[in-house]
Design an enzyme around this catalytic site. Structure first.
Site, PDB file in Angstrom:
ATOM      1  N   GLY B  89       0.785  -1.070  -0.088  1.00 56.31           N
ATOM      2  CA  GLY B  89      -0.069   0.035   0.074  1.00 56.31           C
ATOM      3  C   GLY B  89       0.886   1.282   0.040  1.00 56.31           C
ATOM      4  N   LEU B  90       0.331   2.359   0.660  1.00 54.48           N
ATOM      5  CA  LEU B  90       1.147   3.520   0.848  1.00 54.48           C
ATOM      6  C   LEU B  90       1.383   4.190  -0.637  1.00 54.48           C
ATOM      7  CD1 LEU B  90       3.600   2.897   3.872  1.00 54.48           C
ATOM      8  CD2 LEU B  90       1.384   4.366   3.718  1.00 54.48           C
ATOM      9  N   CYS B  91       0.302   3.937  -1.522  1.00 52.41           N
ATOM     10  CA  CYS B  91       0.658   4.548  -2.872  1.00 52.41           C
ATOM     11  C   CYS B  91      -0.760   5.341  -3.318  1.00 52.41           C
ATOM     12  CB  CYS B  91       1.112   3.491  -3.877  1.00 52.41           C
ATOM     13  SG  CYS B  91       0.378   1.910  -3.897  1.00 52.41           S
ATOM     14  N   GLY B  92      -1.287   6.049  -2.550  1.00 50.57           N
ATOM     15  CA  GLY B  92      -2.203   6.978  -2.758  1.00 50.57           C
ATOM     16  C   GLY B  92      -3.540   6.078  -3.391  1.00 50.57           C
ATOM     17  N   PHE B  94      -3.901   4.441  -5.919  1.00 47.73           N
ATOM     18  CA  PHE B  94      -3.364   3.462  -6.914  1.00 47.73           C
ATOM     19  C   PHE B  94      -4.095   2.046  -6.805  1.00 47.73           C
ATOM     20  CE2 PHE B  94      -0.934  -0.211  -8.092  1.00 47.73           C
ATOM     21  CZ  PHE B  94      -0.404   0.087  -9.352  1.00 47.73           C
TER      22      PHE B  94
END
Lengths: 136, 299
Positions: B89-92, B94
């Protein structure tokens, strides 16, 4: 008509070779064929083997290819290979390792598709070994 | 009002968060550059493959009896959706964009009375969808992009899809992935893999082709059927590989901009917290002074 063939060897990860040569010898699915300038249009499968580039009357470069396709038109020759490498960079150990891996794959294969893949891998490994032995 | 100690702890924690997000941003930027280079390097192969395939399909008179990978099964009942997402995760937006589009497609297809099957490449979409559509999930692969995208991964997945196609497990196969538009924008794209979408020619194009005279016909070796037979699975690998590359580049782009935002937000927050901290500190000093002065006066 130019008296040289623009030859391209392309793999999925990069454009390996792009140069002008006198003649290319490609291991076609139905036997090797040489491509000179002005060759008639041809689409052919390529079996695992070595591609030779001839220039100035001698072989200037040899590449190992693990199967693919060739597209020939009077103007150019394009070879699409799933995998390719200069023969000089291959070693006997690599080829042996590959052969062992391919045999293992063959034993593990169950479905028709997997068997086909394994057979192709085996053919590629054998061709690689032959290339190394002949020119290494 | 929070005590000074609380504020100090808060500031320290925001500072370390900012360090982490800015490091993640740097890593994503480096990976993005490599991913873009890989995508660039893979382009010639895909282009030439497409050129050959177009030349071939153009020379085929009909699709009758053509291989399954080219013509499909002729039916349109079972749809396989191959969903490409990230493993982390941690990709907005996406992953959630992919999930939202997939959910929309599944519901739309079910509304039309079709059967839907799901195949996941990457963990995040599977985690988000497997509960709601547990009966539709047929498989998935994870950890594809740990060390960048390799062509072997594409080939392996294409092999699985091919086996499923030959076993008649689906009629139409579509891959859903994030297409890389730019570093800050990705576009969710659905691309049909099987049957192979032959570009429809407009009447004007056909007329132009007739006017241009017959095209140079290729000699086929060993035979047209055999070439198609061999070319299609490879094309499938290339398409899957391309989707993986695009998705990977998009993921890194999305992560980079998300982390850039997070770093900026942390900076803003740090400014505010520091302000509050200093005010509180000064207020306490003033209070102590007043206490001392009024104590002295009372004597």
């Amino acid at each position: 008509m130019a008296d040289k063939v623009p030859f391209e060897l392309v793999t999925p990860t990069r454009l390996l070779v792009s140069e002008l040569v006198d003649m290319v010898v490609v291991p076609g699915g139905d036997g090797d064929f040489g491509v000179l300038p002005g060759h008639s249009p041809l689409l052919s499968t390529v079996r695992a083997g070595t591609v030779d580039l001839h220039d100035g009357g001698k072989i200037t470069a040899r590449f190992f290819v693990a199967g693919g396709f060739a597209e020939v038109t009077p103007e150019r020759c394009t070879l699409l290979a799933e995998e390719a490498a200069p023969v000089a960079e291959l070693t006997r150990a690599d080829a042996d390792q590959r052969l062992a891996a391919a045999r293992k794959l063959g034993e593990a294969a169950k479905s028709d598709g997997e068997k086909q893949d394994a057979a192709a891998a085996l053919a590629a490994a054998e061709a690689m070994l032959a290339a190394v032995q002949a020119h290494g | 009002m929070a005590s000074l100690k609380d504020l100090r702890v808060r500031i320290a924690s925001v500072k370390s968060t900012r360090k982490i997000t800015s490091a993640m941003k740097m890593v994503a930027a480096a990976k993005l550059r490599r991913a873009q280079e890989a995508a660039e390097a893979g382009r010639p192969y895909a282009e030439r493959m497409e050129r050959m395939l177009t030349a071939l399909t153009a020379s085929l008179p009909t699709f009758q009896g053509a291989p399954v990978l080219l013509a499909g099964t002729g039916k349109d009942d079972t749809h396989l959706l191959v969903v490409v997402s990230a493993d982390r995760g941690l990709c907005g937006g996406f992953n959630s964009n992919i999930v939202r589009e997939t959910r929309r497609r599944i519901l739309a297809l079910r509304q039309q009375g079709k059967t839907v099957k799901l195949f996941f490449l990457g963990r995040k979409a599977r985690d988000a969808l497997r509960r709601q559509f547990s009966d539709a999930v047929v498989g998935g692969v994870e950890n594809l992009t740990r060390n960048g995208v390799s062509f072997d991964a594409g080939r392996e997945i294409a092999g699985k899809l091919r086996d499923m196609a030959h076993a008649g497990e689906f009629d139409v196969c579509t891959v859903i992935y994030n297409r890389f538009k730019s570093v800050i924008s990705q576009e969710v794209t659905g691309q049909q893999l099987i049957p192979f979408p032959v570009p429809q020619k407009t009447e004007a194009q056909v007329a132009a082709e007739i006017a241009a005279g017959p095209k140079a016909t290729y000699i086929m070796e060993p035979s047209e059927e055999e070439i198609i037979e061999a070319l299609l699975p490879r094309n499938l690998s290339v398409q899957v590989f391309r989707a993986l590359l695009e998705s990977y580049a998009s993921e890194q782009g999305a992560r980079m901009s998300a982390m850039d935002n997070a770093t900026r937000n942390a900076g803003d927050m740090l400014g505010k917290l520091t302000l509050v901290y200093n005010r509180t500190r000064q207020a306490m000093i003033t209070k102590e002074l007043i206490e001392i002065i009024s104590g002295a006066e009372a004597i």
